[in-house]
Design an enzyme around this catalytic site. Structure first.
Site, PDB file in Angstrom:
ATOM      1  N   TRP A 188       0.824  -1.222   0.000  1.00 57.30           N
ATOM      2  CA  TRP A 188       0.000   0.000   0.000  1.00 57.30           C
ATOM      3  C   TRP A 188       0.855   1.269   0.000  1.00 57.30           C
ATOM      4  CZ3 TRP A 188      -4.685  -0.759   3.912  1.00 57.30           C
ATOM      5  CH2 TRP A 188      -5.375  -1.925   3.558  1.00 57.30           C
ATOM      6  N   HIS A 247      12.804  -2.539  -0.709  1.00 52.08           N
ATOM      7  CA  HIS A 247      12.036  -2.026  -1.851  1.00 52.08           C
ATOM      8  C   HIS A 247      12.860  -0.926  -2.535  1.00 52.08           C
ATOM      9  CE1 HIS A 247       8.981   0.053  -4.159  1.00 52.08           C
ATOM     10  NE2 HIS A 247       8.291  -1.079  -4.108  1.00 52.08           N
ATOM     11  N   GLU A 269      12.143   1.884  -3.555  1.00 52.00           N
ATOM     12  CA  GLU A 269      11.919   3.230  -3.021  1.00 52.00           C
ATOM     13  C   GLU A 269      12.718   3.434  -1.733  1.00 52.00           C
ATOM     14  OE1 GLU A 269       7.642   3.000  -3.135  1.00 52.00           O
ATOM     15  OE2 GLU A 269       7.764   2.994  -5.324  1.00 52.00           O
ATOM     16  N   GLY A 316       5.183   1.700 -10.938  1.00 44.54           N
ATOM     17  CA  GLY A 316       4.362   2.911 -10.941  1.00 44.54           C
ATOM     18  C   GLY A 316       4.316   3.638 -12.277  1.00 44.54           C
ATOM     19  N   GLY A 323       1.648  -2.743  -6.330  1.00 44.98           N
ATOM     20  CA  GLY A 323       1.663  -1.429  -5.686  1.00 44.98           C
ATOM     21  C   GLY A 323       0.355  -0.696  -5.930  1.00 44.98           C
ATOM     22  N   GLY A 324       0.341   0.142  -6.962  1.00 43.35           N
ATOM     23  CA  GLY A 324      -0.812   0.993  -7.253  1.00 43.35           C
ATOM     24  C   GLY A 324      -2.156   0.287  -7.249  1.00 43.35           C
TER      25      GLY A 324
HETATM   26  P1  PGA Z   1       3.308  -0.681  -8.912  1.00 37.45           P
HETATM   27  O1  PGA Z   1       4.349  -0.850  -7.683  1.00 37.45           O
HETATM   28  O2  PGA Z   1       2.468  -1.925  -8.941  1.00 37.45           O
HETATM   29  O3  PGA Z   1       2.548   0.549  -8.578  1.00 37.45           O
HETATM   30  O4  PGA Z   1       4.135  -0.548 -10.154  1.00 37.45           O
HETATM   31  C1  PGA Z   1       4.945  -2.073  -7.403  1.00 37.45           C
HETATM   32  C2  PGA Z   1       5.810  -1.949  -6.183  1.00 37.45           C
HETATM   33  O5  PGA Z   1       6.392  -0.873  -5.966  1.00 37.45           O
HETATM   34  O6  PGA Z   1       5.923  -2.885  -5.389  1.00 37.45           O
END
Ligand code: PGA
Length: 263
Positions: free
Chosen positions: A13, A104, A106, A182, A243-244
C-alpha cells in the site's frame, strides 16, 4: 508458476491509508478476498499497509479469519531494540504480522538502503519468524545498457548471503525492475521470466537446488488484473507484488484471476 509452489499476491500500500481509511478499505476487500481464498489452497494473499495502520487492518483480518490471508509490514530495522528513534524492531512487528517487505527500490532510492543493510534485515526477519519479501531489480539506465544480469547477480549475493540453512526456504524474492514500478509500463512476462529464472539459478548456487525449487519469486511493476494472467502463466513466476492496484478494488480481481489460474 510451478504446481508445487503456491501463488502469492502481496499488496504494497506504500504511504497510503492511515488507520481510519485502512479500516474502511480493508473492510471492503477482506470479505471478498476471504471468499476467494476459502475456495483454493493454492493462493496466499498478503496485505502490507503502512506500519501505523497494521493494528487497524489486523483487527479486520481477525474478524474475517480467512485462511491464507496475511498481514505484512513495508520495512523494519535489524536491531532487536534500543536507541533507534523512529525505527521498528522485528519482534514488535511479529506481534502484529508475519511478513515484511525489505529493500524495496523506493527504500533503496530515497532512504539509502543497500544490499548490506537489506542482508542484515533479512537475517533479522528470519530470526524473528517474519517472512521477508526481498526486493531486487535494475533501473532503466542499467536495463537499457544490458546490465540487468550483472545487477541482479550482485543484488542476490549482496542481499541474500549468510542466511540460516534451516530458513532459506522461507524467503520470498520480488523481482521489480525499477523502470516498471508505478509507470504503467510492466515488463513483458517473458522478460520477467528470464530474469526470475536466473534468480532461481543463483539461489540454487547459494543454497542448493531443493531450496531454490521451494523459493517463491514474485514479479512486481505495474501489475493489474489486465496483465496478471501472463505473469502467472510463466513457469518461474510465483505471483506478484502489487503497488498501485493494491489500494483499489482491482486487487480483489487480481487475486480472483490468480485463483482461477492456479486451481
Ligand atoms: P506498482 O508498484 O504496482 O505501482 O508498479 C509495485 C511496487 O512498488 O511494489
Amino acid at each position: 508458476m510451478r504446481v508445487s509452489r503456491s501463488a502469492i499476491i502481496a499488496g504494497n500500500w506504500k504511504m497510503h491509508y492511515g488507520p481510519a481509511k485502512a479500516v474502511s478499505f480493508a473492510s471492503d476487500i477482506v470479505p471478498q478476498l476471504a471468499r476467494i481464498l476459502r475456495h483454493t489452497v493454492h493462493v496466499q494473499c498478503i496485505l502490507c499497509p503502512p506500519a501505523i495502520s497494521l493494528s487497524a487492518v489486523r483487527a479486520v483480518l481477525d474478524v474475517e479469519q480467512a485462511p491464507r490471508l496475511d498481514l505484512g509490514a513495508q520495512n523494519m530495522y535489524f536491531e532487536e531494540q534500543g536507541a533507534f528513534t523512529g525505527e521498528l524492531a522485528p519482534a514488535m512487528l511479529h506481534e502484529l504480522c508475519n511478513t515484511v517487505i525489505l529493500g524495496h527500490s523506493e527504500r533503496r532510492m530515497y532512504f539509502g538502503e543497500t544490499d548490506e543493510s537489506v542482508n542484515k534485515k533479512t537475517q533479522a526477519a528470519l530470526k524473528h519468524h517474519l517472512r521477508p519479501i526481498v526486493c531486487i531489480g535494475e533501473n532503466e539506465q542499467q536495463h537499457e545498457a544490458g546490465q540487468t544480469k550483472t545487477i541482479i547477480q550482485a543484488q542476490v549475493k549482496g542481499s541474500l548471503s549468510y542466511l540460516p540453512a534451516s530458513q532459506v526456504k522461507n524467503v520470498v524474492i520480488a523481482y521489480e525492475p525499477i523502470w516498471a514500478i508505478g509507470t504503467g509500463k510492466a515488463a513483458t512476462a517473458e522478460g520477467a521470466q528470464r530474469v526470475i529464472q536466473l534468480i532461481r539459478e543463483l539461489y540454487a548456487h547459494l543454497y542448493g537446488t531443493e531450496a531454490a525449487a521451494a523459493l517463491h519469486i514474485l514479479y512486481g511493476g505495474s501489475v493489474t488484473s489486465a496483465n496478471i494472467d501472463e505473469f502467472i502463466a510463466q513457469p518461474d513466476i510465483d505471483g506478484a507484488l502489487v503497488g498501485g492496484a493494491s489500494i483499489k478494488a482491482d486487487f480483489v480481481e487480481i487475486v480472483h484471476k490468480t485463483a482461477k489460474l492456479v486451481k
